[in-house]
Design an enzyme around this catalytic site. Structure first.
Site, PDB file in Angstrom:
ATOM      1  N   HIS A  52     -10.967   4.107   9.326  1.00 61.77           N
ATOM      2  CA  HIS A  52     -10.132   2.922   9.055  1.00 61.77           C
ATOM      3  C   HIS A  52      -8.665   3.189   9.392  1.00 61.77           C
ATOM      4  CE1 HIS A  52      -8.575  -0.432   6.367  1.00 61.77           C
ATOM      5  NE2 HIS A  52      -9.372  -1.009   7.235  1.00 61.77           N
ATOM      6  N   SER A  66       3.261   2.535   5.116  1.00 57.87           N
ATOM      7  CA  SER A  66       2.804   3.922   5.004  1.00 57.87           C
ATOM      8  C   SER A  66       1.294   3.939   5.099  1.00 57.87           C
ATOM      9  CB  SER A  66       3.242   4.504   3.640  1.00 57.87           C
ATOM     10  OG  SER A  66       2.532   5.694   3.352  1.00 57.87           O
ATOM     11  N   GLU A  74      -0.939  -6.227   7.519  1.00 57.86           N
ATOM     12  CA  GLU A  74      -0.288  -7.530   7.343  1.00 57.86           C
ATOM     13  C   GLU A  74       1.187  -7.528   7.751  1.00 57.86           C
ATOM     14  OE1 GLU A  74      -2.363  -6.292   4.831  1.00 57.86           O
ATOM     15  OE2 GLU A  74      -3.951  -7.555   5.653  1.00 57.86           O
ATOM     16  N   TRP A  86       0.854  -1.193   0.000  1.00 56.15           N
ATOM     17  CA  TRP A  86       0.000   0.000   0.000  1.00 56.15           C
ATOM     18  C   TRP A  86       0.884   1.236   0.000  1.00 56.15           C
ATOM     19  CZ3 TRP A  86      -4.636   2.729   0.755  1.00 56.15           C
ATOM     20  CH2 TRP A  86      -5.822   1.994   0.570  1.00 56.15           C
ATOM     21  N   GLU A 127     -11.041   8.963   4.313  1.00 53.36           N
ATOM     22  CA  GLU A 127     -12.296   9.617   4.710  1.00 53.36           C
ATOM     23  C   GLU A 127     -12.884   9.037   5.988  1.00 53.36           C
ATOM     24  OE1 GLU A 127     -13.770  10.496   0.092  1.00 53.36           O
ATOM     25  OE2 GLU A 127     -14.783   9.010   1.358  1.00 53.36           O
ATOM     26  N   THR A 128     -12.443   7.852   6.362  1.00 58.07           N
ATOM     27  CA  THR A 128     -13.121   7.139   7.450  1.00 58.07           C
ATOM     28  C   THR A 128     -12.168   6.881   8.610  1.00 58.07           C
ATOM     29  OG1 THR A 128     -12.517   4.902   6.736  1.00 58.07           O
ATOM     30  CG2 THR A 128     -14.419   5.953   5.637  1.00 58.07           C
ATOM     31  N   PHE A 185       9.703  -0.574  14.065  1.00 51.48           N
ATOM     32  CA  PHE A 185       8.463   0.057  13.580  1.00 51.48           C
ATOM     33  C   PHE A 185       8.814   1.159  12.582  1.00 51.48           C
ATOM     34  CE2 PHE A 185       4.016   0.942  13.839  1.00 51.48           C
ATOM     35  CZ  PHE A 185       3.833   2.307  13.884  1.00 51.48           C
TER      36      PHE A 185
HETATM   37  N1  LIG Z   1      -5.424   2.479   3.822  1.00 52.53           N
HETATM   38  C1  LIG Z   1      -4.200   1.865   4.002  1.00 52.53           C
HETATM   39  C2  LIG Z   1      -4.085   0.491   4.180  1.00 52.53           C
HETATM   40  N2  LIG Z   1      -5.190  -0.303   4.196  1.00 52.53           N
HETATM   41  C3  LIG Z   1      -5.109  -1.737   3.988  1.00 52.53           C
HETATM   42  C4  LIG Z   1      -4.798  -2.517   5.264  1.00 52.53           C
HETATM   43  O1  LIG Z   1      -3.453  -2.306   5.704  1.00 52.53           O
HETATM   44  C5  LIG Z   1      -4.966  -4.018   5.006  1.00 52.53           C
HETATM   45  O2  LIG Z   1      -4.065  -4.422   3.997  1.00 52.53           O
HETATM   46  C6  LIG Z   1      -6.387  -4.361   4.579  1.00 52.53           C
HETATM   47  O3  LIG Z   1      -7.299  -3.855   5.545  1.00 52.53           O
HETATM   48  C7  LIG Z   1      -6.591  -5.873   4.439  1.00 52.53           C
HETATM   49  O4  LIG Z   1      -6.299  -6.521   5.646  1.00 52.53           O
HETATM   50  N3  LIG Z   1      -2.873  -0.067   4.364  1.00 52.53           N
HETATM   51  C8  LIG Z   1      -1.728   0.701   4.368  1.00 52.53           C
HETATM   52  O5  LIG Z   1      -0.619   0.182   4.527  1.00 52.53           O
HETATM   53  N4  LIG Z   1      -1.837   2.056   4.191  1.00 52.53           N
HETATM   54  C9  LIG Z   1      -3.032   2.668   4.012  1.00 52.53           C
HETATM   55  O6  LIG Z   1      -3.085   3.919   3.867  1.00 52.53           O
HETATM   56  C1  LIG Z   2      -5.693   4.038   6.227  1.00 48.20           C
HETATM   57  C2  LIG Z   2      -6.836   3.615   5.399  1.00 48.20           C
HETATM   58  O1  LIG Z   2      -7.322   2.502   5.458  1.00 48.20           O
HETATM   59  C3  LIG Z   2      -7.471   4.675   4.566  1.00 48.20           C
HETATM   60  O2  LIG Z   2      -6.475   5.264   3.762  1.00 48.20           O
HETATM   61  C4  LIG Z   2      -8.590   4.113   3.697  1.00 48.20           C
HETATM   62  O3  LIG Z   2      -9.241   5.222   3.151  1.00 48.20           O
HETATM   63  P1  LIG Z   2     -10.775   5.487   3.563  1.00 48.20           P
HETATM   64  O4  LIG Z   2     -10.791   5.786   5.049  1.00 48.20           O
HETATM   65  O5  LIG Z   2     -11.195   6.709   2.728  1.00 48.20           O
HETATM   66  O6  LIG Z   2     -11.565   4.250   3.215  1.00 48.20           O
END
Ligand SMILES: Nc1c(NC[C@H](O)[C@H](O)[C@H](O)CO)[nH]c(=O)[nH]c1=O
Ligand SMILES: CC(=O)[C@@H](O)COP(=O)(O)O
Length: 168
Positions: free
Chosen positions: A98, A90, A67, A31, A95-96, A123
């Site tokens: 997450h 990274s 992961e 990602w 938007e959420t 880390f």
């Molecule tokens: N939004 C970002 C993610 N999202 C994906 C998660 O890390 C993960 O791979 C997924 O939820 C499946 O388990 N990952 C990043 O490394 N950086 C982001 O900005």
């Molecule tokens: C860190 C994330 O998972 C994020 O970048 C995903 O974007 P969104 O919150 O707009 O679904």
């Protein structure tokens, strides 16, 4: 002090143990791969600069930062002669909420690997509000967090060796 005002790439090789006989694993999230590749390169170059051999550096990729925990765990299990693992990711706010859950999971998960395991896991995960902050910390105006992580990996690998020496 925040990263701003500090250069993440600044180190004095004289203050860092030789990495010549050390072995490192790097687990790299796919990602935001423009950022994670720059972080990886910063870490790789610093390890080499401090004496590590290319053949003693192994890289695995994982889909995302979430992961990194599993990938780092499996790497420590797969190679029992590793001196340290660097988890490279990274995470950028979307938007959420997450972002919050991913950052919490990966930071707590890597912390747990250090508490429960024997091999230090570093880390090297950027948790930024926007891509500009990520660029600034992966070779931009604030240096490269990958460099910082490599130096930390060498120092923690040496601490582990020292601890085993005293343990006997
Ligand atoms: N939004 C970002 C993610 N999202 C994906 C998660 O890390 C993960 O791979 C997924 O939820 C499946 O388990 N990952 C990043 O490394 N950086 C982001 O900005
Ligand atoms: C860190 C994330 O998972 C994020 O970048 C995903 O974007 P969104 O919150 O707009 O679904």
């Amino acid at each position: 002090m925040a990263t701003a005002g500090n250069n993440l790439s600044a180190y004095d090789p004289k203050d860092v143990p030789s990495a010549r006989d050390m072995r490192f694993g790097l687990v790299v999230s796919e990602w935001n791969d423009q950022i994670t590749q720059a972080l990886f390169q910063g870490a790789f170059d610093a390890l080499i600069d401090c004496g590590a051999l290319k053949e003693n550096i192994v890289r695995w990729n994982v889909p995302g930062s979430f992961e990194l925990v599993y990938g780092s765990k499996k790497m420590t299990e797969a190679f029992d002669m590793l001196d340290a693992v660097i988890a490279v990711g990274s995470v950028i706010q979307g938007e959420t909420k997450h972002f919050d859950f991913v950052c919490e999971a990966v930071s707590q998960g890597i912390k747990d690997l250090n508490v429960r395991g024997d091999i230090p896991v570093i880390f090297c995960v950027l948790t930024d509000n926007n891509i500009e902050q990520s660029l600034a910390r992966s070779g931009g105006e604030h240096g490269n967090k990958g460099t910082e992580a490599a130096i930390a990996a060498i120092k923690m690998a040496q601490l582990r060796r020292d601890a085993k020496f005293y343990k006997g």
